[in-house]
Design an enzyme around this catalytic site. Structure first.
Site, PDB file in Angstrom:
ATOM      1  N   ARG A  57       0.836  -1.209   0.000  1.00  0.00           N
ATOM      2  CA  ARG A  57       0.000   0.000   0.000  1.00  0.00           C
ATOM      3  C   ARG A  57       0.871   1.259   0.000  1.00  0.00           C
ATOM      4  NH1 ARG A  57      -1.937   1.918   4.545  1.00  0.00           N
ATOM      5  NH2 ARG A  57      -2.530  -0.090   5.409  1.00  0.00           N
ATOM      6  N   ASP A 182      -4.212  20.239 -13.657  1.00  0.00           N
ATOM      7  CA  ASP A 182      -4.466  18.929 -14.252  1.00  0.00           C
ATOM      8  C   ASP A 182      -3.936  18.988 -15.688  1.00  0.00           C
ATOM      9  OD1 ASP A 182      -5.567  16.752 -15.634  1.00  0.00           O
ATOM     10  OD2 ASP A 182      -7.415  16.760 -14.458  1.00  0.00           O
TER      11      ASP A 182
HETATM   12  C1  LIG Z   1     -10.161  11.169 -17.103  1.00  0.00           C
HETATM   13  C2  LIG Z   1      -9.740  12.407 -16.474  1.00  0.00           C
HETATM   14  C3  LIG Z   1      -9.620  12.499 -15.079  1.00  0.00           C
HETATM   15  C4  LIG Z   1      -9.961  11.350 -14.169  1.00  0.00           C
HETATM   16  O1  LIG Z   1      -9.115  10.259 -14.353  1.00  0.00           O
HETATM   17  P1  LIG Z   1      -9.528   8.736 -14.017  1.00  0.00           P
HETATM   18  O2  LIG Z   1      -8.266   8.004 -14.283  1.00  0.00           O
HETATM   19  O3  LIG Z   1     -10.664   8.386 -14.927  1.00  0.00           O
HETATM   20  O4  LIG Z   1      -9.954   8.707 -12.599  1.00  0.00           O
HETATM   21  C5  LIG Z   1      -9.195  13.706 -14.555  1.00  0.00           C
HETATM   22  N1  LIG Z   1      -8.927  14.769 -15.328  1.00  0.00           N
HETATM   23  C6  LIG Z   1      -9.051  14.724 -16.669  1.00  0.00           C
HETATM   24  C7  LIG Z   1      -8.733  15.927 -17.467  1.00  0.00           C
HETATM   25  C8  LIG Z   1      -9.455  13.544 -17.288  1.00  0.00           C
HETATM   26  O5  LIG Z   1      -9.580  13.496 -18.624  1.00  0.00           O
END
Ligand SMILES: *Cc1c(COP(=O)(O)O)cnc(C)c1O
Length: 399
Positions: A57, A182
């Site tokens: 973990r 992000d």
């Molecule tokens: C898909 C996505 C996420 C979430 O990711 P998962 O791996 O599906 O949990 C977050 N931010 C963006 C921009 C995404 O395209």
């Protein structure tokens, strides 16, 4: 020593320390725990004085190779990993925010992220301010009122809006906020948020990093100090990346540069090609000069990415007829894979909104998200052409 270029790093980085038995590839270590005959050795590793693994973990050799590769590609001091992109996002926010804190973000974040902002953070008495994406003055005004976290995403889903990351990071730093971006849509091939002044970079590794739609994962990159805090939150809360998934992501990342360069090219050509169809109302791609964020994208990105969207006349009816006719596209919710993937925004990224909410966000019901794959561009163009030509006549005449 001379620093290697991106393509070389994506192939070699992070792997050497984890090789065993003379193998040239990182092993998938499935063992949940790591044993010690020497009680003092065990203790030293357990308290972090000595390198090594204790329990899956917390850390794992395969997972560590993945973390090291993304760390180097993002040019960060440290990186940690997660079971999914959403786990990376929720654990990061969980690490940084306390009841009574304020976070500033944009309206167009990923659907799951938006749910955290609108549903879960308010439950913890965290004040969430979501600004119009791309309205830099409005975002700056909200930042200036004070915030613990500034959370951005650029380009966004599904209309690929662009935010000036450097400018916003400066505003965030001025009030002592932790600035988070992000970077899933851009990938480190096209955009390096750390160079633009950001504190933490998040990825859904499920998308472009893995690139083959066969493994879920997430990553957070940044300073050692911040990443250690995020890692601690994750090791206790348990959203750990599985070693098999880590291996698949690691393998995918070796071709990241090749795939993304091809996806950049294909997306740009498709965006330009779509403009010629009468049935196409609008095309959204930051690589088009007509895109409102084009100049900023040009300044902060090395390529414009593999994601675009377009709206069709006739709305949902047209979408219902058009998409099933495509031969070289998966009709699915994911993105960033080697195959082209299409889906209506109303079914994928913004399924949780009402039509009125989507309209308010500037998302037409006939909006189609298009994740360009690495197929031959002539085949992709021909595929779209035959699909448009096969639309029922009454539908085309109406338009
Ligand atoms: C898909 C996505 C996420 C979430 O990711 P998962 O791996 O599906 O949990 C977050 N931010 C963006 C921009 C995404 O395209």
């Amino acid at each position: 020593m001379r620093e290697a270029k991106f393509a070389t790093k994506s192939i070699w980085a992070g792997e050497k320390d984890q090789l065993a038995f003379g193998a040239t590839q990182v092993p998938v270590v499935h063992s949940v725990s790591f044993g010690y005959d020497d009680m003092d050795d065990w203790y030293e590793v357990a308290i972090g004085n000595k390198k090594g693994h204790i329990y899956g973990r917390n850390t794992n050799p395969t997972v560590e190779a993945f973390e090291e590769k993304i760390r180097i590609l993002e040019g960060a001091e440290a990186a940690t990993s997660f079971s999914t992109g959403m786990a990376a996002i929720s654990n990061t926010l969980g690490t940084l925010l306390r009841p009574g804190d304020r976070i500033v973000s944009i309206k167009d974040t990923y659907g799951g992220t938006n749910k955290i902002f609108t549903e879960f953070l308010p439950q913890q008495n965290i004040d969430v301010m979501l600004c119009d994406t791309g309205d830099h003055e409005a975002i700056e005004q909200e930042i200036a009122k004070g915030c613990k976290v500034l959370y951005l995403e650029s380009p966004t889903n599904p209309t690929v809006k662009i935010t000036d990351i450097k400018r916003m990071a400066q505003a965030g730093k001025a009030v002592g906020a932790t600035v988070v971006v992000d970077n899933t849509f851009a990938t480190p091939v096209n955009q390096n948020p750390i160079e633009l002044g950001v504190d933490l970079v998040i990825h859904s590794a499920t998308k472009f990093l893995g690139g083959h739609a066969d493994a879920l994962g997430g990553a957070v990159c940044g300073s050692k100090e911040l990443v250690e805090k995020v890692y601690h939150y994750r090791e206790i809360n348990g959203a750990t990346l599985d070693p098999m998934a880590a291996y698949l992501l690691l393998r995918g990342m070796k071709t990241l540069h090749l795939r993304v360069e091809k996806q950049n090219k294909n997306a740009k050509e498709i965006a330009e090609y779509l403009n010629q169809f009468d049935m196409v109302e609008g095309v959204y791609y930051p690589g088009l000069e007509s895109h409102p964020g084009h100049d900023i994208a040009k300044a902060q990105m090395k390529g414009f990415g593999g994601m675009l969207s377009f709206s069709v006349k006739g709305g949902v009816d047209t979408v219902r007829h058009l998409l099933p006719k495509l031969k070289y596209a998966n009709r699915a919710a994911n993105l960033g894979s080697v195959e082209t993937i299409v889906g209506p925004a109303r079914t994928t990224s913004h399924v949780e909104c009402t039509p009125a909410e989507r309209a308010a966000m500037g998302i037409p019901e006939g909006l189609i998200r298009y994740s360009a794959g690495i197929e031959d561009i002539e085949d992709l163009k021909h595929d779209l052409e035959q699909a448009f030509h096969a639309l029922p006549e009454n539908m085309v005449l109406q338009s």
